[in-house]
Motif scaffolding. Sequence first.
Motif, PDB file in Angstrom:
ATOM      1  N   ALA A 152      42.536   5.016 -56.158  1.00 35.33           N
ATOM      2  CA  ALA A 152      41.429   4.837 -57.097  1.00 35.33           C
ATOM      3  C   ALA A 152      41.276   3.386 -57.504  1.00 35.33           C
ATOM      4  CB  ALA A 152      41.654   5.706 -58.329  1.00 35.33           C
ATOM      5  N   LEU A 153      42.363   2.636 -57.460  1.00 37.72           N
ATOM      6  CA  LEU A 153      42.274   1.210 -57.765  1.00 37.72           C
ATOM      7  C   LEU A 153      41.680   0.434 -56.607  1.00 37.72           C
ATOM      8  CD1 LEU A 153      45.611   0.612 -59.648  1.00 37.72           C
ATOM      9  CD2 LEU A 153      43.312   0.432 -60.560  1.00 37.72           C
ATOM     10  N   GLY A 154      41.350   1.138 -55.548  1.00 40.69           N
ATOM     11  CA  GLY A 154      40.703   0.476 -54.429  1.00 40.69           C
ATOM     12  C   GLY A 154      41.641   0.027 -53.346  1.00 40.69           C
ATOM     13  N   ALA A 155      42.885   0.448 -53.442  1.00 39.90           N
ATOM     14  CA  ALA A 155      43.818   0.036 -52.404  1.00 39.90           C
ATOM     15  C   ALA A 155      43.597   0.864 -51.148  1.00 39.90           C
ATOM     16  CB  ALA A 155      45.249   0.217 -52.895  1.00 39.90           C
ATOM     17  N   THR A 156      43.898   0.286 -50.025  1.00 39.64           N
ATOM     18  CA  THR A 156      43.852   1.075 -48.798  1.00 39.64           C
ATOM     19  C   THR A 156      45.086   1.957 -48.768  1.00 39.64           C
ATOM     20  OG1 THR A 156      45.026  -0.667 -47.659  1.00 39.64           O
ATOM     21  CG2 THR A 156      42.633  -0.700 -47.528  1.00 39.64           C
ATOM     22  N   GLN A 157      45.080   2.913 -47.850  1.00 37.29           N
ATOM     23  CA  GLN A 157      46.228   3.819 -47.794  1.00 37.29           C
ATOM     24  C   GLN A 157      47.504   3.059 -47.485  1.00 37.29           C
ATOM     25  OE1 GLN A 157      46.227   6.799 -44.737  1.00 37.29           O
ATOM     26  NE2 GLN A 157      47.477   8.173 -45.965  1.00 37.29           N
ATOM     27  N   TRP A 158      47.380   2.103 -46.610  1.00 37.40           N
ATOM     28  CA  TRP A 158      48.537   1.309 -46.215  1.00 37.40           C
ATOM     29  C   TRP A 158      49.145   0.594 -47.407  1.00 37.40           C
ATOM     30  CZ3 TRP A 158      52.357  -1.429 -44.574  1.00 37.40           C
ATOM     31  CH2 TRP A 158      52.382  -2.813 -44.702  1.00 37.40           C
ATOM     32  N   ASP A 187      44.153   0.100 -42.201  1.00 36.31           N
ATOM     33  CA  ASP A 187      44.548   1.498 -42.321  1.00 36.31           C
ATOM     34  C   ASP A 187      44.639   2.176 -40.973  1.00 36.31           C
ATOM     35  OD1 ASP A 187      45.176   1.864 -44.868  1.00 36.31           O
ATOM     36  OD2 ASP A 187      43.520   3.221 -45.355  1.00 36.31           O
ATOM     37  N   GLN A 188      43.670   1.848 -40.120  1.00 39.53           N
ATOM     38  CA  GLN A 188      43.724   2.431 -38.780  1.00 39.53           C
ATOM     39  C   GLN A 188      45.036   2.071 -38.098  1.00 39.53           C
ATOM     40  OE1 GLN A 188      40.174   0.804 -37.096  1.00 39.53           O
ATOM     41  NE2 GLN A 188      39.103   2.765 -37.235  1.00 39.53           N
ATOM     42  N   PHE A 189      45.395   0.796 -38.237  1.00 36.90           N
ATOM     43  CA  PHE A 189      46.622   0.329 -37.631  1.00 36.90           C
ATOM     44  C   PHE A 189      47.824   1.068 -38.225  1.00 36.90           C
ATOM     45  CE2 PHE A 189      50.125  -2.809 -37.382  1.00 36.90           C
ATOM     46  CZ  PHE A 189      50.212  -2.859 -36.000  1.00 36.90           C
ATOM     47  N   PHE A 190      47.808   1.161 -39.561  1.00 40.84           N
ATOM     48  CA  PHE A 190      48.900   1.844 -40.263  1.00 40.84           C
ATOM     49  C   PHE A 190      49.052   3.279 -39.775  1.00 40.84           C
ATOM     50  CE2 PHE A 190      49.788   4.671 -43.925  1.00 40.84           C
ATOM     51  CZ  PHE A 190      51.108   4.336 -44.126  1.00 40.84           C
ATOM     52  N   ARG A 191      47.915   3.985 -39.722  1.00 41.01           N
ATOM     53  CA  ARG A 191      47.971   5.388 -39.298  1.00 41.01           C
ATOM     54  C   ARG A 191      48.455   5.498 -37.863  1.00 41.01           C
ATOM     55  NH1 ARG A 191      44.944   8.599 -43.122  1.00 41.01           N
ATOM     56  NH2 ARG A 191      45.009  10.362 -41.714  1.00 41.01           N
ATOM     57  N   PHE A 192      48.036   4.559 -37.037  1.00 43.22           N
ATOM     58  CA  PHE A 192      48.467   4.591 -35.647  1.00 43.22           C
ATOM     59  C   PHE A 192      49.988   4.419 -35.539  1.00 43.22           C
ATOM     60  CE2 PHE A 192      49.571   2.143 -31.832  1.00 43.22           C
ATOM     61  CZ  PHE A 192      49.224   3.070 -30.873  1.00 43.22           C
ATOM     62  N   VAL A 193      50.504   3.409 -36.287  1.00 41.18           N
ATOM     63  CA  VAL A 193      51.942   3.142 -36.210  1.00 41.18           C
ATOM     64  C   VAL A 193      52.736   4.338 -36.716  1.00 41.18           C
ATOM     65  CG1 VAL A 193      53.811   1.747 -37.169  1.00 41.18           C
ATOM     66  CG2 VAL A 193      51.740   0.649 -36.359  1.00 41.18           C
ATOM     67  N   VAL A 194      52.321   4.886 -37.851  1.00 37.68           N
ATOM     68  CA  VAL A 194      53.075   5.991 -38.434  1.00 37.68           C
ATOM     69  C   VAL A 194      53.013   7.219 -37.535  1.00 37.68           C
ATOM     70  CG1 VAL A 194      53.214   7.558 -40.386  1.00 37.68           C
ATOM     71  CG2 VAL A 194      52.827   5.158 -40.777  1.00 37.68           C
ATOM     72  N   THR A 195      51.823   7.474 -36.965  1.00 37.45           N
ATOM     73  CA  THR A 195      51.713   8.637 -36.084  1.00 37.45           C
ATOM     74  C   THR A 195      52.596   8.475 -34.856  1.00 37.45           C
ATOM     75  OG1 THR A 195      49.440   8.828 -36.818  1.00 37.45           O
ATOM     76  CG2 THR A 195      50.077  10.149 -34.930  1.00 37.45           C
ATOM     77  N   THR A 196      52.589   7.269 -34.299  1.00 41.07           N
ATOM     78  CA  THR A 196      53.457   7.032 -33.149  1.00 41.07           C
ATOM     79  C   THR A 196      54.914   7.259 -33.526  1.00 41.07           C
ATOM     80  OG1 THR A 196      51.938   5.213 -32.783  1.00 41.07           O
ATOM     81  CG2 THR A 196      53.725   5.459 -31.214  1.00 41.07           C
ATOM     82  N   GLY A 197      55.300   6.707 -34.668  1.00 40.52           N
ATOM     83  CA  GLY A 197      56.683   6.899 -35.113  1.00 40.52           C
ATOM     84  C   GLY A 197      56.976   8.367 -35.347  1.00 40.52           C
TER      85      GLY A 197
END
Lengths: 349, 325
Positions: A240-246, B20-30
């Motif tokens: 909600a603070l606008g952060a990306t999931q990462w 995020d796409q990159f993050f999801r890709f890395v985590v899914t691969t792991g």
Amino acid sequence: MSTTTIKPGRPWEPTAKERSQKGLNLLIAVALSLVLLFVTGLNGKLGWVAAFFFSYVSVSFIAEYRRAGKPAAQDSLLTSISRFAIFLAIIPIVSILATVISKGWRGLHWGLFTQDMSEATVNSPIQEGGMLAAIVGTLIMVGLALLFTLPIAILTALYLTEIKGKFARPIRFLVQAMSGVPSIVAGLFILSSIVYPVTGERSGLMGALALSILMIPTVARTAEEVLLLIPNDLREAGLALGATQWRTVAMVVVPAVKSGLVTAIILGIARVIGETAPILLVSGGGDATNFNPVSGPMGSIPFYVWNAFLLGGSEESTQRTWAGLLVLLLWVLILFTIARYISSRSQKR
Amino acid sequence: MTDTQIPARIELVTKPRRSDQFFRFVVTTGGMSSLIILGLIFAFLAYRGLGVLRVEGFGFLTNSDWSVVEDENSNIVSQDYGLAAMLVGTILSATIAVLVGVPIAVLSALFLEFYAGRKIRNILIGLIDLMAAFPSILFGLWGFMVLMPSAEYWAKLLNKYFGWIPVFDVPVPFFTRSPFIAGLVLAIMIIPICTSISREVFSQTPLDRIQAAYALGATRFSMIRAVVLPFGRGGIVGGAMLGLGRAMGETVAVYTVLNVVYQVNWQVLFGAGGNIATLIILKFGEADREEINALMAAGLVLFLLTLVVNGVANILVSRLGKVGR
């Protein structure tokens, strides 16, 4: 007008009569067990324990049956049997701790931590040689195994809790299945996939790879458990603070479970530190101190114990075996205590 | 009157950022790594063992002869690989372990969950968890030096009174290092895991049902029989199978207490037997290339065996949450 004060009673607690009945049961059971011991061929402490068990169960069964009928008798039967079961379950651990400590401490000396076995055999006097090679080998192999395990295990846990993709269920199932892979199979796998076709030589690195196969499921499952405990509000607040999931995962979720991750790591180390079978297959197990994980055989504490046990036969080798086991046990105890301490502290918060 | 300008429409984008796409890709691969590792284990063991499996065929599982005959120049004259004896030994010692260990574990779990006071309970749970962390070599050597003498005594007693049952008969009075003793050591090793799984399952029993049973006047025994055991049945069986899987794959603890002899031995009190894992350790040192491939095939059999047992166990344990209510 006199006031009557009502004394608070505790009707659920056993009365003096009931207590004395219980004591009487115990006495009768002891007497009966001694008679049984005398009549039948049983002997020794174990024989007595068995006889006492049978006589105690039957005495309390009959007493309860006379007091309150069949349901009470059944209840007392289950009570006494389950008490006996927990007794049986606890005996081995107490016996193991007592045996290892009482037999092991005599073999302890400072040389154990400063010398290796390159110039001594398992049968030479206890003052010669030590576990330096074994301890160094264990530290290097477990450390490397941790290095390989950590990213894979944490990514797996994150996949299961943060991404929750459509493969989450099968992956969870596979991680659990992986935790049941026998340690010797892990050794054979490294042997067949890397040692024979690629390196042609056994080394500490191979040992570390085999250990990490055993370590991944333990760390991943524990990490998943602690990640599941994080309230969803925290994740939503981050988003909600606008952060990306990462960013949410890296700056909110993972810092919040730091202590849980430490517990996961410690449990993983405790899982593999005593593994013997894969070490026997892939690391070679040397007697000389070897700091190089990529070449030359490398020993480990369980390997030291194993060697002293198999090659020995003398007083000294037995002492070495138990001293080695004591050192191993101390490692496990320390790791276990730290893990307990951390998890109990985070529960209080 | 000022005319308000309606701002231009903004397209709402649901496409995640590149990071995020990159993050999801890395985590899914792991996340797929466990699949990859299990697949690789299967592939490499099968690749190595395939030659032997092809020669021996189904006889690899049913034939009980493991021999390599060499002539004086140490050229291999004939070789014969059959796993039946060790397969029997594996199942035998693991079954003994489950038969002895699981009742003790389930009853202990009942005691911890429904009988013990808070303080005693915490201490006992701590001890049992600690036991789960003990390395197998500790159990093995303790079993060899401490348990074996007393276990031998029990074995002789069993043989004396139940010798007329074929399983408890012995051809020669040799009771040391028998599958029975190996089974006892394995039983002790699986007690912690079975206890903690059963305990977890029992603690999930809905409280209202327990209290309803008590309100109807049930004793603790009838409450457990009517509520806890039906609810936890799947979990108990699952825990037992998890223990079975552990016991099947154990190497070091069995090797120390079992007289590893290559023969089919059903008589649990007689000192001869072995399991697949101990066969691998025993033969590995002096094996040549071909025999090592046979050992790899044996490892493959063990791997698949434990995988199936564990898989069924995990399904049983995890399905528990859905039954009832």
